[in-house]
Design a protein around this motif. Sequence first.
Motif, mmCIF file in Angstrom:
data_model
loop_
_atom_site.group_PDB
_atom_site.id
_atom_site.type_symbol
_atom_site.label_atom_id
_atom_site.label_comp_id
_atom_site.label_asym_id
_atom_site.label_seq_id
_atom_site.Cartn_x
_atom_site.Cartn_y
_atom_site.Cartn_z
ATOM 1 N N VAL A 383 0.838 -1.208 0.000
ATOM 2 C CA VAL A 383 0.000 0.000 0.000
ATOM 3 C C VAL A 383 0.871 1.257 0.000
ATOM 4 O O VAL A 383 0.592 2.220 -0.720
ATOM 5 C CB VAL A 383 -0.957 -0.006 1.212
ATOM 6 C CG1 VAL A 383 -1.756 1.292 1.262
ATOM 7 C CG2 VAL A 383 -1.894 -1.201 1.143
ATOM 8 N N LEU A 384 1.945 1.255 0.782
ATOM 9 C CA LEU A 384 2.862 2.403 0.794
ATOM 10 C C LEU A 384 3.549 2.576 -0.563
ATOM 11 O O LEU A 384 3.837 3.700 -0.980
ATOM 12 C CB LEU A 384 3.901 2.233 1.909
ATOM 13 C CG LEU A 384 3.381 2.391 3.333
ATOM 14 C CD1 LEU A 384 4.457 2.007 4.351
ATOM 15 C CD2 LEU A 384 2.891 3.814 3.597
ATOM 16 N N ALA A 385 3.813 1.467 -1.256
ATOM 17 C CA ALA A 385 4.393 1.560 -2.604
ATOM 18 C C ALA A 385 3.406 2.207 -3.561
ATOM 19 O O ALA A 385 3.784 3.034 -4.401
ATOM 20 C CB ALA A 385 4.789 0.175 -3.102
ATOM 21 N N MET A 386 2.132 1.875 -3.440
ATOM 22 C CA MET A 386 1.100 2.517 -4.269
ATOM 23 C C MET A 386 1.014 4.011 -3.958
ATOM 24 O O MET A 386 0.717 4.817 -4.835
ATOM 25 C CB MET A 386 -0.261 1.862 -4.035
ATOM 26 C CG MET A 386 -0.416 0.512 -4.675
ATOM 27 S SD MET A 386 -2.137 -0.069 -4.671
ATOM 28 C CE MET A 386 -2.271 -0.755 -3.039
ATOM 29 N N ALA A 387 1.307 4.355 -2.692
ATOM 30 C CA ALA A 387 1.250 5.759 -2.279
ATOM 31 C C ALA A 387 2.517 6.527 -2.638
ATOM 32 O O ALA A 387 2.544 7.758 -2.553
ATOM 33 C CB ALA A 387 1.010 5.847 -0.771
ATOM 34 N N GLY A 388 3.604 5.815 -2.996
ATOM 35 C CA GLY A 388 4.842 6.482 -3.388
ATOM 36 C C GLY A 388 5.789 6.772 -2.250
ATOM 37 O O GLY A 388 6.697 7.605 -2.383
ATOM 38 N N GLU A 389 5.639 6.051 -1.119
ATOM 39 C CA GLU A 389 6.489 6.297 0.046
ATOM 40 C C GLU A 389 7.758 5.448 -0.038
ATOM 41 O O GLU A 389 7.831 4.349 0.517
ATOM 42 C CB GLU A 389 5.720 6.008 1.329
ATOM 43 C CG GLU A 389 4.540 6.921 1.553
ATOM 44 C CD GLU A 389 4.942 8.393 1.565
ATOM 45 O OE1 GLU A 389 5.853 8.763 2.343
ATOM 46 O OE2 GLU A 389 4.369 9.167 0.780
ATOM 47 N N VAL A 390 8.774 5.968 -0.706
ATOM 48 C CA VAL A 390 9.988 5.208 -1.002
ATOM 49 C C VAL A 390 10.730 4.810 0.272
ATOM 50 O O VAL A 390 11.083 3.635 0.463
ATOM 51 C CB VAL A 390 10.932 6.006 -1.922
ATOM 52 C CG1 VAL A 390 12.182 5.188 -2.255
ATOM 53 C CG2 VAL A 390 10.215 6.423 -3.189
ATOM 54 N N LYS A 391 10.970 5.763 1.155
ATOM 55 C CA LYS A 391 11.787 5.486 2.343
ATOM 56 C C LYS A 391 11.127 4.458 3.271
ATOM 57 O O LYS A 391 11.801 3.564 3.799
ATOM 58 C CB LYS A 391 12.048 6.791 3.100
ATOM 59 C CG LYS A 391 12.956 7.757 2.337
ATOM 60 C CD LYS A 391 13.094 9.072 3.074
ATOM 61 C CE LYS A 391 13.943 10.061 2.273
ATOM 62 N NZ LYS A 391 14.005 11.386 2.912
ATOM 63 N N LEU A 392 9.820 4.584 3.461
ATOM 64 C CA LEU A 392 9.123 3.632 4.329
ATOM 65 C C LEU A 392 9.125 2.235 3.708
ATOM 66 O O LEU A 392 9.263 1.231 4.412
ATOM 67 C CB LEU A 392 7.689 4.099 4.592
ATOM 68 C CG LEU A 392 7.514 5.458 5.281
ATOM 69 C CD1 LEU A 392 6.051 5.699 5.624
ATOM 70 C CD2 LEU A 392 8.367 5.547 6.543
ATOM 71 N N CYS A 393 8.983 2.181 2.379
ATOM 72 C CA CYS A 393 9.018 0.885 1.683
ATOM 73 C C CYS A 393 10.381 0.213 1.845
ATOM 74 O O CYS A 393 10.457 -0.994 2.095
ATOM 75 C CB CYS A 393 8.717 1.079 0.194
ATOM 76 S SG CYS A 393 6.974 1.327 -0.162
ATOM 77 N N LEU A 423 7.314 1.794 -8.451
ATOM 78 C CA LEU A 423 7.710 3.000 -7.723
ATOM 79 C C LEU A 423 9.211 3.230 -7.807
ATOM 80 O O LEU A 423 9.667 4.360 -8.050
ATOM 81 C CB LEU A 423 7.282 2.866 -6.258
ATOM 82 C CG LEU A 423 7.813 3.933 -5.289
ATOM 83 C CD1 LEU A 423 7.318 5.323 -5.686
ATOM 84 C CD2 LEU A 423 7.413 3.592 -3.859
ATOM 85 N N ASN A 424 9.981 2.177 -7.620
ATOM 86 C CA ASN A 424 11.445 2.306 -7.649
ATOM 87 C C ASN A 424 11.936 2.783 -9.010
ATOM 88 O O ASN A 424 12.895 3.565 -9.104
ATOM 89 C CB ASN A 424 12.086 0.963 -7.290
ATOM 90 C CG ASN A 424 13.575 1.087 -7.071
ATOM 91 O OD1 ASN A 424 14.042 2.009 -6.396
ATOM 92 N ND2 ASN A 424 14.349 0.193 -7.661
ATOM 93 N N LYS A 425 11.297 2.325 -10.068
ATOM 94 C CA LYS A 425 11.651 2.758 -11.423
ATOM 95 C C LYS A 425 11.437 4.263 -11.572
ATOM 96 O O LYS A 425 12.282 4.982 -12.134
ATOM 97 C CB LYS A 425 10.799 1.991 -12.437
ATOM 98 C CG LYS A 425 11.210 2.194 -13.880
ATOM 99 C CD LYS A 425 10.372 1.306 -14.800
ATOM 100 C CE LYS A 425 10.773 1.531 -16.264
ATOM 101 N NZ LYS A 425 9.958 0.687 -17.175
ATOM 102 N N VAL A 426 10.315 4.755 -11.050
ATOM 103 C CA VAL A 426 10.014 6.198 -11.086
ATOM 104 C C VAL A 426 11.022 6.963 -10.240
ATOM 105 O O VAL A 426 11.561 8.007 -10.664
ATOM 106 C CB VAL A 426 8.579 6.460 -10.581
ATOM 107 C CG1 VAL A 426 8.339 7.954 -10.389
ATOM 108 C CG2 VAL A 426 7.566 5.872 -11.545
ATOM 109 N N TYR A 427 11.327 6.438 -9.060
ATOM 110 C CA TYR A 427 12.250 7.106 -8.137
ATOM 111 C C TYR A 427 13.656 7.224 -8.746
ATOM 112 O O TYR A 427 14.279 8.296 -8.689
ATOM 113 C CB TYR A 427 12.291 6.313 -6.831
ATOM 114 C CG TYR A 427 13.278 6.828 -5.815
ATOM 115 C CD1 TYR A 427 13.072 8.042 -5.171
ATOM 116 C CD2 TYR A 427 14.414 6.094 -5.485
ATOM 117 C CE1 TYR A 427 13.987 8.519 -4.235
ATOM 118 C CE2 TYR A 427 15.324 6.548 -4.556
ATOM 119 C CZ TYR A 427 15.106 7.763 -3.936
ATOM 120 O OH TYR A 427 16.022 8.246 -3.010
#
Length: 518
Positions: A383-393, A423-427
């Motif tokens: 769910v955090l990955a869907m939200a874009g929370e890189v550090k928490l993931c 998400l990681n690809k975007v980051y």
Amino acid sequence: MNVLVFTEKRERSTQIRQFFQKAGFKSADSFNISMRASELPVYDYYFIEYHYADHEVICEIVNHAREKAKFGKRPIFIIDIDNDDSLVDDINARELFPDFIVNSPINFGYIDDLIKKSFNLTLLIEKLVGEVKGSQSAFIQRAQTYSGTYKNRMLLNMTLEELYKAKDFSTFKKVYQRHDKSEIMPQNLMAYCHVVEKPKAIPVLELLLRSKKYLFQANLMLADIYTEAKQLSKVQTSLAKAFENNPKNDKAFYSYLTFIIENNEPALVHNMVMKRFYHIGINPTTLNKMIMDIADVVYKSSMTLNKEQYRRYFGQLIITLKKRIAMDKRDELQGYINIFIARQLFKQGKRYKAKAIAATCYHRFLSERKVASDEFRVATFGVLAMAGEVKLCVALYKVFDQAGLKKSAPLLLQQSMAHFQKLNKVYQWLRAQKSADDNSAQLTKIGQTYPYSSDLNYMLLTLTLKGKNLMKAPENIKQCLAVIHRMERTNNTAGYENVMSSVEQNKKILIDVLLGSS
């Protein structure tokens, strides 16, 4: 001759094995739960003390023996139904179609008598096999060329069994249709249902049910047929009976649960789930899996879950489950449930609320060295990955056990990893950019995909402010202000970060730029 004995208690296993040895058996082995049925040789006889709790293991023993037995070698199954007062035990033991069903207590005379009775069957099989000189292919070829009716009932059913094993369904159907159904054993009636067009299977399945045979499998197959025919009332009746007769069966449970949710029958959920728990037990593993599986059924359905629906479907169930676990685990259970609610909210487009729930769950139950299940961690991770929370993931990725999750929650792990990889690809792409000058469209799309991401919004704002064309287009300024607004809203929601941090600093930079240009 040899025998395999499977009983609950070691002393009873020893006693039964001694009975068989006294009857002249050279080898009498015992089976225990830690062994794998697929690695066993095929025995001449099997004595099984039936408990529904061990149904999957017993099925594996019986099916393995029948599938691996060489042509002409027919294992004899003796099943002792330990709890003959239980309808579930009785139905599922009989559905294995043993040669003999017995009830304790059992003495040597009883066992010896059963062995003598079984000789009639084995001698007949030996005679039939001898007629084709032990050749399975010759036996099947004879069936393919013979156009009459079989007078010997054993030969008829053995022929049908061998044709089905050989996948010669055309000849199977021809032989079947030349004989009266009363002469055909239930196993072959059910086999016929698997090889004909589904409408033709219905009267045969109904015949089996009237004769109290295959009370589980026949109902489950009827449910599939009625589903395709869109006869909902018959689907519900068949699924309800299939589940009632074998509540541990995954297909029966999930098919019925899916039907209940998709057809708006909330009153049935509580009793159905608790009936399954009665047979599988409530412990951290079964509880986590049940919640995860129910969430998957809801997620895959067209259901839009609002508060009222949530209470109607699951309110009473959650209250009951909380009473069955330790008090110090009840808040964590609610947090685990909330994560799946957050996932459902993402699907329904409520990303702001979903991200808030996920962030709260992380900080309350999963951050630092807090103890929690890996299923809870990987669900939150997704769910955090869907939200874009890189550090928490990344923090969660470092602590959950992927190898264990591949066994306990493979689908959830796969789904969550897919969200994280996206998400990681975007980051990584954002990290490689210098400014927003040449890629404002991509940045806008990222902002739309992850509107409330603390990490990505900061990167988007920084790149936009570094652009040389910042002051040449009002759209750039609007985009900066929109990102700042989202960042402020996100930080206020999470409640764990200093609002006077990157957001306020970047707002000041933007205002300085605007003042400088004027």
